[in-house]
Motif scaffolding. Structure first.
Motif, mmCIF file in Angstrom:
data_model
loop_
_atom_site.group_PDB
_atom_site.id
_atom_site.type_symbol
_atom_site.label_atom_id
_atom_site.label_comp_id
_atom_site.label_asym_id
_atom_site.label_seq_id
_atom_site.Cartn_x
_atom_site.Cartn_y
_atom_site.Cartn_z
ATOM 1 N N SER A 54 -1.324 0.445 2.367
ATOM 2 C CA SER A 54 -0.696 -0.832 2.731
ATOM 3 C C SER A 54 0.098 -1.335 1.526
ATOM 4 O O SER A 54 -0.090 -0.856 0.407
ATOM 5 C CB SER A 54 -1.754 -1.851 3.161
ATOM 6 O OG SER A 54 -2.654 -2.103 2.106
ATOM 7 N N PRO A 55 0.989 -2.301 1.736
ATOM 8 C CA PRO A 55 1.856 -2.748 0.639
ATOM 9 C C PRO A 55 1.186 -3.731 -0.316
ATOM 10 O O PRO A 55 1.566 -4.890 -0.428
ATOM 11 C CB PRO A 55 3.035 -3.397 1.384
ATOM 12 C CG PRO A 55 2.470 -3.864 2.663
ATOM 13 C CD PRO A 55 1.397 -2.880 3.010
ATOM 14 N N ILE A 102 -1.593 13.428 5.990
ATOM 15 C CA ILE A 102 -1.021 12.082 5.893
ATOM 16 C C ILE A 102 0.485 12.212 5.684
ATOM 17 O O ILE A 102 0.932 12.868 4.743
ATOM 18 C CB ILE A 102 -1.672 11.311 4.743
ATOM 19 C CG1 ILE A 102 -3.149 11.112 5.036
ATOM 20 C CG2 ILE A 102 -0.966 9.973 4.515
ATOM 21 C CD1 ILE A 102 -3.942 10.571 3.889
ATOM 22 N N LEU A 103 1.253 11.595 6.571
ATOM 23 C CA LEU A 103 2.708 11.694 6.503
ATOM 24 C C LEU A 103 3.398 10.365 6.218
ATOM 25 O O LEU A 103 4.541 10.351 5.788
ATOM 26 C CB LEU A 103 3.258 12.245 7.827
ATOM 27 C CG LEU A 103 2.829 13.651 8.204
ATOM 28 C CD1 LEU A 103 3.372 14.036 9.557
ATOM 29 C CD2 LEU A 103 3.281 14.638 7.142
ATOM 30 N N LYS A 104 2.720 9.249 6.466
ATOM 31 C CA LYS A 104 3.336 7.939 6.271
ATOM 32 C C LYS A 104 2.495 7.081 5.338
ATOM 33 O O LYS A 104 1.275 7.213 5.288
ATOM 34 C CB LYS A 104 3.479 7.210 7.614
ATOM 35 C CG LYS A 104 4.458 7.843 8.556
ATOM 36 C CD LYS A 104 4.563 7.062 9.842
ATOM 37 C CE LYS A 104 5.499 7.743 10.807
ATOM 38 N NZ LYS A 104 5.588 7.010 12.082
ATOM 39 N N GLY A 105 3.185 6.214 4.621
ATOM 40 C CA GLY A 105 2.491 5.298 3.721
ATOM 41 C C GLY A 105 3.500 4.399 3.024
ATOM 42 O O GLY A 105 4.681 4.370 3.385
ATOM 43 N N TRP A 106 3.024 3.681 2.022
ATOM 44 C CA TRP A 106 3.844 2.726 1.285
ATOM 45 C C TRP A 106 3.967 3.151 -0.178
ATOM 46 O O TRP A 106 3.014 3.641 -0.757
ATOM 47 C CB TRP A 106 3.187 1.342 1.332
ATOM 48 C CG TRP A 106 3.152 0.735 2.691
ATOM 49 C CD1 TRP A 106 2.185 0.886 3.640
ATOM 50 C CD2 TRP A 106 4.133 -0.132 3.259
ATOM 51 N NE1 TRP A 106 2.506 0.177 4.763
ATOM 52 C CE2 TRP A 106 3.696 -0.468 4.554
ATOM 53 C CE3 TRP A 106 5.337 -0.645 2.800
ATOM 54 C CZ2 TRP A 106 4.427 -1.308 5.375
ATOM 55 C CZ3 TRP A 106 6.062 -1.495 3.641
ATOM 56 C CH2 TRP A 106 5.612 -1.811 4.911
ATOM 57 N N ILE A 107 5.156 2.951 -0.737
ATOM 58 C CA ILE A 107 5.347 3.155 -2.178
ATOM 59 C C ILE A 107 5.943 1.876 -2.761
ATOM 60 O O ILE A 107 6.649 1.134 -2.086
ATOM 61 C CB ILE A 107 6.261 4.361 -2.505
ATOM 62 C CG1 ILE A 107 7.647 4.214 -1.872
ATOM 63 C CG2 ILE A 107 5.613 5.660 -2.087
ATOM 64 C CD1 ILE A 107 8.634 5.274 -2.339
ATOM 65 N N LYS A 108 5.609 1.612 -4.018
ATOM 66 C CA LYS A 108 6.140 0.439 -4.704
ATOM 67 C C LYS A 108 7.407 0.821 -5.417
ATOM 68 O O LYS A 108 7.465 1.825 -6.113
ATOM 69 C CB LYS A 108 5.105 -0.089 -5.698
ATOM 70 C CG LYS A 108 5.487 -1.400 -6.348
ATOM 71 C CD LYS A 108 4.370 -1.876 -7.228
ATOM 72 C CE LYS A 108 4.580 -3.250 -7.784
ATOM 73 N NZ LYS A 108 5.776 -3.491 -8.509
#
Length: 109
Positions: A54-55, A102-108
Protein backbone atom coordinates in the motif's frame (compact mmCIF):
# COMPACT_ATOMS: atom_id res chain seq x y z
CA UNK A 1 -16.73 -38.03 -66.06
CA UNK A 2 -13.50 -36.00 -66.18
CA UNK A 3 -15.55 -32.85 -66.75
CA UNK A 4 -17.59 -33.51 -63.56
CA UNK A 5 -14.43 -34.34 -61.62
CA UNK A 6 -12.81 -31.05 -62.73
CA UNK A 7 -15.95 -29.08 -61.79
CA UNK A 8 -16.10 -30.71 -58.35
CA UNK A 9 -12.39 -30.11 -57.77
CA UNK A 10 -12.76 -26.41 -58.69
CA UNK A 11 -15.82 -26.11 -56.45
CA UNK A 12 -13.99 -27.64 -53.48
CA UNK A 13 -10.94 -25.38 -54.01
CA UNK A 14 -13.21 -22.33 -54.23
CA UNK A 15 -15.07 -23.38 -51.06
CA UNK A 16 -11.78 -23.69 -49.18
CA UNK A 17 -10.08 -20.52 -50.47
CA UNK A 18 -12.95 -18.01 -50.92
CA UNK A 19 -13.92 -17.64 -47.21
CA UNK A 20 -10.43 -16.35 -46.41
CA UNK A 21 -10.99 -13.25 -48.56
CA UNK A 22 -14.47 -12.48 -47.21
CA UNK A 23 -14.87 -9.83 -44.48
CA UNK A 24 -15.58 -12.48 -41.85
CA UNK A 25 -12.33 -14.32 -42.67
CA UNK A 26 -9.34 -14.19 -40.34
CA UNK A 27 -7.03 -12.73 -42.95
CA UNK A 28 -8.97 -9.45 -43.07
CA UNK A 29 -8.16 -8.54 -39.48
CA UNK A 30 -5.50 -5.91 -39.07
CA UNK A 31 -3.65 -4.70 -35.99
CA UNK A 32 -5.75 -1.53 -35.93
CA UNK A 33 -8.82 -3.60 -35.11
CA UNK A 34 -7.22 -5.02 -31.97
CA UNK A 35 -7.83 -3.09 -28.79
CA UNK A 36 -4.41 -2.15 -27.49
CA UNK A 37 -3.99 0.52 -24.88
CA UNK A 38 -1.97 3.37 -26.33
CA UNK A 39 -1.80 5.26 -23.04
CA UNK A 40 0.51 2.91 -21.20
CA UNK A 41 3.37 4.52 -19.35
CA UNK A 42 6.34 2.32 -18.64
CA UNK A 43 9.38 2.98 -16.53
CA UNK A 44 12.66 1.13 -16.12
CA UNK A 45 14.19 1.24 -12.66
CA UNK A 46 17.64 2.79 -12.33
CA UNK A 47 18.13 1.55 -8.76
CA UNK A 48 16.90 -1.23 -6.49
CA UNK A 49 13.62 -0.37 -4.79
CA UNK A 50 10.91 -2.05 -2.74
CA UNK A 51 7.44 -2.95 -3.98
CA UNK A 52 4.97 -2.15 -1.19
CA UNK A 53 1.47 -3.49 -0.55
CA UNK A 54 0.00 0.00 0.00
CA UNK A 55 1.17 3.61 -0.44
CA UNK A 56 2.76 4.12 2.97
CA UNK A 57 6.29 3.62 4.27
CA UNK A 58 5.24 1.21 7.03
CA UNK A 59 3.35 -1.07 4.62
CA UNK A 60 4.50 -4.63 3.92
CA UNK A 61 7.43 -4.93 1.53
CA UNK A 62 6.33 -7.43 -1.12
CA UNK A 63 9.46 -7.65 -3.28
CA UNK A 64 12.80 -6.06 -3.96
CA UNK A 65 12.81 -4.82 -7.56
CA UNK A 66 16.18 -4.99 -9.28
CA UNK A 67 17.80 -2.42 -11.52
CA UNK A 68 16.42 -2.62 -15.06
CA UNK A 69 12.99 -3.99 -14.05
CA UNK A 70 10.28 -2.77 -16.44
CA UNK A 71 7.10 -1.51 -14.79
CA UNK A 72 3.80 -0.27 -16.18
CA UNK A 73 2.33 2.70 -14.32
CA UNK A 74 -1.29 2.14 -13.34
CA UNK A 75 -1.95 5.28 -11.25
CA UNK A 76 -0.36 7.96 -9.08
CA UNK A 77 -1.07 8.80 -5.45
CA UNK A 78 0.17 12.08 -4.07
CA UNK A 79 0.39 11.96 -0.26
CA UNK A 80 2.01 15.37 0.14
CA UNK A 81 4.05 17.84 -1.87
CA UNK A 82 7.21 15.81 -1.26
CA UNK A 83 5.74 12.30 -1.27
CA UNK A 84 4.33 10.61 -4.38
CA UNK A 85 3.49 6.93 -4.75
CA UNK A 86 2.92 5.07 -8.00
CA UNK A 87 0.82 1.91 -8.45
CA UNK A 88 2.76 -0.32 -10.85
CA UNK A 89 2.51 -3.68 -12.54
CA UNK A 90 5.54 -5.81 -13.35
CA UNK A 91 6.00 -6.93 -16.95
CA UNK A 92 5.42 -10.68 -17.07
CA UNK A 93 4.21 -13.55 -19.17
CA UNK A 94 0.85 -14.37 -17.61
CA UNK A 95 0.73 -17.81 -19.24
CA UNK A 96 4.16 -19.07 -18.22
CA UNK A 97 4.77 -17.39 -14.86
CA UNK A 98 3.62 -18.70 -11.52
CA UNK A 99 -0.01 -17.57 -10.99
CA UNK A 100 0.80 -16.72 -7.34
CA UNK A 101 3.64 -14.37 -8.33
CA UNK A 102 3.13 -10.80 -7.11
CA UNK A 103 2.70 -8.53 -10.13
CA UNK A 104 1.23 -5.31 -8.72
CA UNK A 105 2.20 -3.00 -5.90
CA UNK A 106 3.27 0.50 -4.94
CA UNK A 107 6.65 2.22 -5.23
CA UNK A 108 7.69 5.54 -3.71
CA UNK A 109 8.94 8.10 -6.17
Amino acid sequence: MINNLLKNFCLIIFALIAPITLPAGGIQKSLSQNKFSHNTNEIILSSNTFLYSSPEIHANELLVLDIGTTLSILRNWKVSESETWVRVELASNKFLDNPNKILKGWIKM
